[in-house]
Design an enzyme around this catalytic site. Structure first.
Site, PDB file in Angstrom:
ATOM      1  N   ALA A 124      -4.526   4.280   5.122  1.00  0.00           N
ATOM      2  CA  ALA A 124      -3.636   4.007   6.250  1.00  0.00           C
ATOM      3  C   ALA A 124      -2.199   4.290   5.854  1.00  0.00           C
ATOM      4  O   ALA A 124      -1.826   4.190   4.688  1.00  0.00           O
ATOM      5  CB  ALA A 124      -3.787   2.560   6.694  1.00  0.00           C
TER       6      ALA A 124
ATOM      7  N   ASP B 288      -1.039   8.644   8.785  1.00  0.00           N
ATOM      8  CA  ASP B 288      -1.079   8.938  10.224  1.00  0.00           C
ATOM      9  C   ASP B 288      -1.108   7.608  10.965  1.00  0.00           C
ATOM     10  O   ASP B 288      -2.165   7.096  11.318  1.00  0.00           O
ATOM     11  CB  ASP B 288      -2.295   9.787  10.566  1.00  0.00           C
ATOM     12  CG  ASP B 288      -2.295  10.283  12.011  1.00  0.00           C
ATOM     13  OD1 ASP B 288      -1.291  10.045  12.714  1.00  0.00           O
ATOM     14  OD2 ASP B 288      -3.290  10.889  12.434  1.00  0.00           O
ATOM     15  N   LYS B 289       0.062   7.053  11.188  1.00  0.00           N
ATOM     16  CA  LYS B 289       0.160   5.708  11.756  1.00  0.00           C
ATOM     17  C   LYS B 289      -0.296   5.639  13.213  1.00  0.00           C
ATOM     18  O   LYS B 289      -0.717   4.589  13.685  1.00  0.00           O
ATOM     19  CB  LYS B 289       1.603   5.202  11.659  1.00  0.00           C
ATOM     20  CG  LYS B 289       2.082   4.950  10.241  1.00  0.00           C
ATOM     21  CD  LYS B 289       3.536   4.510  10.231  1.00  0.00           C
ATOM     22  CE  LYS B 289       4.039   4.286   8.818  1.00  0.00           C
ATOM     23  NZ  LYS B 289       3.393   3.159   8.144  1.00  0.00           N
TER      24      LYS B 289
ATOM     25  N   THR C 281      -0.839   1.619  10.200  1.00  0.00           N
ATOM     26  CA  THR C 281      -1.092   0.361  10.891  1.00  0.00           C
ATOM     27  C   THR C 281      -0.553   0.422  12.322  1.00  0.00           C
ATOM     28  O   THR C 281       0.566   0.866  12.553  1.00  0.00           O
ATOM     29  CB  THR C 281      -0.416  -0.803  10.134  1.00  0.00           C
ATOM     30  OG1 THR C 281      -1.000  -0.885   8.824  1.00  0.00           O
ATOM     31  CG2 THR C 281      -0.579  -2.117  10.832  1.00  0.00           C
TER      32      THR C 281
ATOM     33  N   ASN D 127       8.516   3.149   0.272  1.00  0.00           N
ATOM     34  CA  ASN D 127       8.720   3.199   1.717  1.00  0.00           C
ATOM     35  C   ASN D 127       8.954   1.795   2.257  1.00  0.00           C
ATOM     36  O   ASN D 127       8.432   0.813   1.731  1.00  0.00           O
ATOM     37  CB  ASN D 127       7.534   3.872   2.421  1.00  0.00           C
ATOM     38  CG  ASN D 127       6.478   2.872   2.871  1.00  0.00           C
ATOM     39  OD1 ASN D 127       6.600   2.267   3.933  1.00  0.00           O
ATOM     40  ND2 ASN D 127       5.447   2.691   2.045  1.00  0.00           N
TER      41      ASN D 127
ATOM     42  N   MET E 159       8.829   1.543   5.910  1.00  0.00           N
ATOM     43  CA  MET E 159       8.709   2.042   7.283  1.00  0.00           C
ATOM     44  C   MET E 159       8.690   0.904   8.301  1.00  0.00           C
ATOM     45  O   MET E 159       9.334   0.974   9.340  1.00  0.00           O
ATOM     46  CB  MET E 159       7.447   2.892   7.426  1.00  0.00           C
ATOM     47  CG  MET E 159       7.372   4.068   6.455  1.00  0.00           C
ATOM     48  SD  MET E 159       8.693   5.283   6.648  1.00  0.00           S
ATOM     49  CE  MET E 159       8.165   6.096   8.143  1.00  0.00           C
TER      50      MET E 159
ATOM     51  N   PHE F 206       5.814  -0.599   9.929  1.00  0.00           N
ATOM     52  CA  PHE F 206       4.833  -0.482  11.018  1.00  0.00           C
ATOM     53  C   PHE F 206       5.439   0.217  12.241  1.00  0.00           C
ATOM     54  O   PHE F 206       5.271  -0.236  13.385  1.00  0.00           O
ATOM     55  CB  PHE F 206       4.297  -1.855  11.436  1.00  0.00           C
ATOM     56  CG  PHE F 206       3.436  -2.566  10.434  1.00  0.00           C
ATOM     57  CD1 PHE F 206       3.015  -1.955   9.264  1.00  0.00           C
ATOM     58  CD2 PHE F 206       3.048  -3.878  10.650  1.00  0.00           C
ATOM     59  CE1 PHE F 206       2.219  -2.628   8.341  1.00  0.00           C
ATOM     60  CE2 PHE F 206       2.252  -4.567   9.744  1.00  0.00           C
ATOM     61  CZ  PHE F 206       1.841  -3.939   8.581  1.00  0.00           C
TER      62      PHE F 206
ATOM     63  N   SER G 299       1.412  -5.510   3.669  1.00  0.00           N
ATOM     64  CA  SER G 299       2.603  -4.667   3.634  1.00  0.00           C
ATOM     65  C   SER G 299       3.818  -5.516   3.294  1.00  0.00           C
ATOM     66  O   SER G 299       3.997  -6.595   3.862  1.00  0.00           O
ATOM     67  CB  SER G 299       2.823  -3.989   4.992  1.00  0.00           C
ATOM     68  OG  SER G 299       4.101  -3.379   5.032  1.00  0.00           O
TER      69      SER G 299
ATOM     70  N   ASN H 287       6.783  -4.727   4.118  1.00  0.00           N
ATOM     71  CA  ASN H 287       7.867  -4.232   4.968  1.00  0.00           C
ATOM     72  C   ASN H 287       7.968  -4.915   6.329  1.00  0.00           C
ATOM     73  O   ASN H 287       8.765  -4.502   7.162  1.00  0.00           O
ATOM     74  CB  ASN H 287       7.719  -2.718   5.151  1.00  0.00           C
ATOM     75  CG  ASN H 287       7.750  -1.992   3.823  1.00  0.00           C
ATOM     76  OD1 ASN H 287       8.527  -2.346   2.947  1.00  0.00           O
ATOM     77  ND2 ASN H 287       6.883  -1.020   3.660  1.00  0.00           N
ATOM     78  N   THR H 288       7.145  -5.924   6.567  1.00  0.00           N
ATOM     79  CA  THR H 288       7.280  -6.781   7.740  1.00  0.00           C
ATOM     80  C   THR H 288       7.552  -8.187   7.227  1.00  0.00           C
ATOM     81  O   THR H 288       6.782  -8.718   6.423  1.00  0.00           O
ATOM     82  CB  THR H 288       6.005  -6.764   8.602  1.00  0.00           C
ATOM     83  OG1 THR H 288       5.817  -5.444   9.126  1.00  0.00           O
ATOM     84  CG2 THR H 288       6.111  -7.745   9.755  1.00  0.00           C
TER      85      THR H 288
ATOM     86  N   LYS I  87      -7.131  -5.789   3.785  1.00  0.00           N
ATOM     87  CA  LYS I  87      -6.352  -5.032   2.802  1.00  0.00           C
ATOM     88  C   LYS I  87      -5.348  -5.953   2.144  1.00  0.00           C
ATOM     89  O   LYS I  87      -4.548  -6.607   2.827  1.00  0.00           O
ATOM     90  CB  LYS I  87      -5.630  -3.862   3.464  1.00  0.00           C
ATOM     91  CG  LYS I  87      -4.926  -2.939   2.456  1.00  0.00           C
ATOM     92  CD  LYS I  87      -4.515  -1.631   3.089  1.00  0.00           C
ATOM     93  CE  LYS I  87      -3.939  -0.671   2.053  1.00  0.00           C
ATOM     94  NZ  LYS I  87      -3.649   0.653   2.619  1.00  0.00           N
TER      95      LYS I  87
ATOM     96  N   THR J 202      -5.635  -1.417  -3.346  1.00  0.00           N
ATOM     97  CA  THR J 202      -4.644  -2.348  -2.817  1.00  0.00           C
ATOM     98  C   THR J 202      -3.613  -1.582  -1.992  1.00  0.00           C
ATOM     99  O   THR J 202      -3.600  -0.343  -1.951  1.00  0.00           O
ATOM    100  CB  THR J 202      -3.874  -3.063  -3.950  1.00  0.00           C
ATOM    101  OG1 THR J 202      -3.175  -2.061  -4.727  1.00  0.00           O
ATOM    102  CG2 THR J 202      -4.785  -3.840  -4.847  1.00  0.00           C
ATOM    103  N   ASN J 203      -2.686  -2.371  -1.413  1.00  0.00           N
ATOM    104  CA  ASN J 203      -1.522  -1.838  -0.739  1.00  0.00           C
ATOM    105  C   ASN J 203      -0.448  -1.481  -1.779  1.00  0.00           C
ATOM    106  O   ASN J 203      -0.726  -1.436  -2.976  1.00  0.00           O
ATOM    107  CB  ASN J 203      -0.995  -2.876   0.261  1.00  0.00           C
ATOM    108  CG  ASN J 203      -0.369  -2.262   1.497  1.00  0.00           C
ATOM    109  OD1 ASN J 203       0.369  -1.288   1.403  1.00  0.00           O
ATOM    110  ND2 ASN J 203      -0.654  -2.837   2.656  1.00  0.00           N
TER     111      ASN J 203
ATOM    112  N   SER K 222      -0.353   8.716  -1.479  1.00  0.00           N
ATOM    113  CA  SER K 222       0.778   9.287  -2.226  1.00  0.00           C
ATOM    114  C   SER K 222       0.352  10.460  -3.104  1.00  0.00           C
ATOM    115  O   SER K 222       1.130  11.407  -3.301  1.00  0.00           O
ATOM    116  CB  SER K 222       1.443   8.205  -3.078  1.00  0.00           C
ATOM    117  OG  SER K 222       1.984   7.198  -2.252  1.00  0.00           O
TER     118      SER K 222
END
Length: 344
Positions: free
Chosen positions: A64, A67-68, A88, A113, A115, A117, A180, A182-183, A222, A250-251, A324
């Site tokens: 994931a 291609d979100k 996601t 990153n 990003m 979500f 993640s 990033n949230t 995840k 893992t993430n 990656s």
């Protein structure tokens, strides 16, 4: 087959990472529409693996994040993956975090990153999955779901249930992303009380959806690589309690030990690529110790060669995913990993 990606990579790496990402995917789309991809790539080995009631054509999947929104399913499916994981996705559209939000650390074969979500919302993604030839022809598409940034963490379960309901019909499997970085506060969902509450809500929702649609879709979780053994054992116990079908390990990591002193090494966000390989493999080994053969593991994190893919499987993974590594190695990595695992 001549591997042309190394010829293009210096030019791509001269661009902003997010711009290069989008340009690469749009170029793949055109090549796929024009029927050129079979001429440009090595087809992955045919090596069916059955897990959670799904037969995967080969054990190498797309992770994931690449291609979100499900905008490039047919092109990515033509590269030889055994399965694709899209997302996601969140219940409502959201722009993600401010740019710049993606950074290459080429010396370390890594990416950072943040990003956040960024996506068009779950309904738009589901429509794209339905319209893809890959899905219509039986390709395996997992949908990775998350919560909106504006949703308070104490209400996160509502977002996950909403997203699950939206993707249920089209998803080959559903992945719950609680890892993640990033949230804001998302990783708090990996704690015992919040995870128990979330998995309980999802369990009840899936039972209702299974009755409604007459099929029980596999549910995956995840997790992050930044977990100690106590955390991993706790999560393993909850997976068993709530009958989660598989775990993805893992993430990205928030650790920076491996990239200290490098340009962009102190940027906030999730670090992926080669530096996360060992931490991911350790988590897989620990999960395998606790779960045995009861709940399968999908290994992801720092796979840049066929040998790296073998390492994940040797640690206990049934399938692997790439992201990656594709940025640094190109599509050839898919067939290399598939061939390595077929002979492993």
């Amino acid at each position: 087959m001549i591997d042309s990606y190394p010829l293009f990579r210096p030019w791509l790496f001269s661009l902003d990472p997010e711009q290069a990402h989008n340009l690469t995917l749009s170029t793949l789309d055109r090549a796929q529409r024009w029927g050129l991809l079979p001429l440009l790539i090595d087809q992955a080995a045919n090596d069916p693996r059955t897990m959670c009631g799904i037969t995967f054509p080969n054990p190498v999947g797309l992770a994931a994040g690449l291609d979100k929104d499900g905008k490039h399913i047919d092109a990515l499916g033509a590269l030889g993956f055994g399965f694709l994981e899209i997302g996601t996705v969140t219940p409502k559209p959201q722009p993600g975090n401010p740019k710049p939000r993606m950074f290459r650390l080429s010396q370390a074969q890594a990416i950072i990153n943040r990003m956040g979500f960024n996506n068009d919302g779950v309904d738009a993604c589901v429509k794209r999955v339905r319209n893809s030839a890959y899905w219509q022809n039986g390709g395996i598409v997992g949908l990775n779901i998350g919560k909106n940034a504006s949703t308070p963490i104490e209400n996160a379960a509502s977002d996950y249930v909403t997203a699950m309901e939206a993707v249920y019909e089209v998803a080959s499997y559903i992945t719950v992303n609680i890892s993640s970085p990033n949230t804001q506060n998302l990783r708090a969902l990996q704690g015992e009380d919040m995870l128990r509450s979330l998995l309980g809500s999802l369990h009840l929702a899936r039972e209702a959806l299974s009755d409604q649609h007459g099929v029980r879709k596999p549910l995956f979780l995840k997790i992050a690589p930044d977990l100690d053994q106590h955390d991993i054992k706790l999560i393993a116990d909850l997976l068993l309690e709530f009958k989660i079908d598989a775990i993805i390990a893992t993430n990205t990591t928030i650790a920076r030990d491996a990239v200290q002193g490098l340009e962009f090494g102190e940027e906030t966000g999730g670090l992926s690529g080669a530096p996360v390989r060992q931490a991911s493999t350790v988590v897989i080994k620990n999960l395998k110790e606790y779960l045995g053969d009861v709940i399968p593991i999908i290994g992801v994190g720092g796979i840049l060669s066929g040998k790296d893919a073998q390492e994940k499987v040797a640690a206990g993974a049934s399938l692997v995913q790439l992201y990656s590594g594709l940025i640094y190695r190109g599509p050839k990595l898919i067939s290399e990993c598939a061939k390595a695992l077929k002979s492993f």
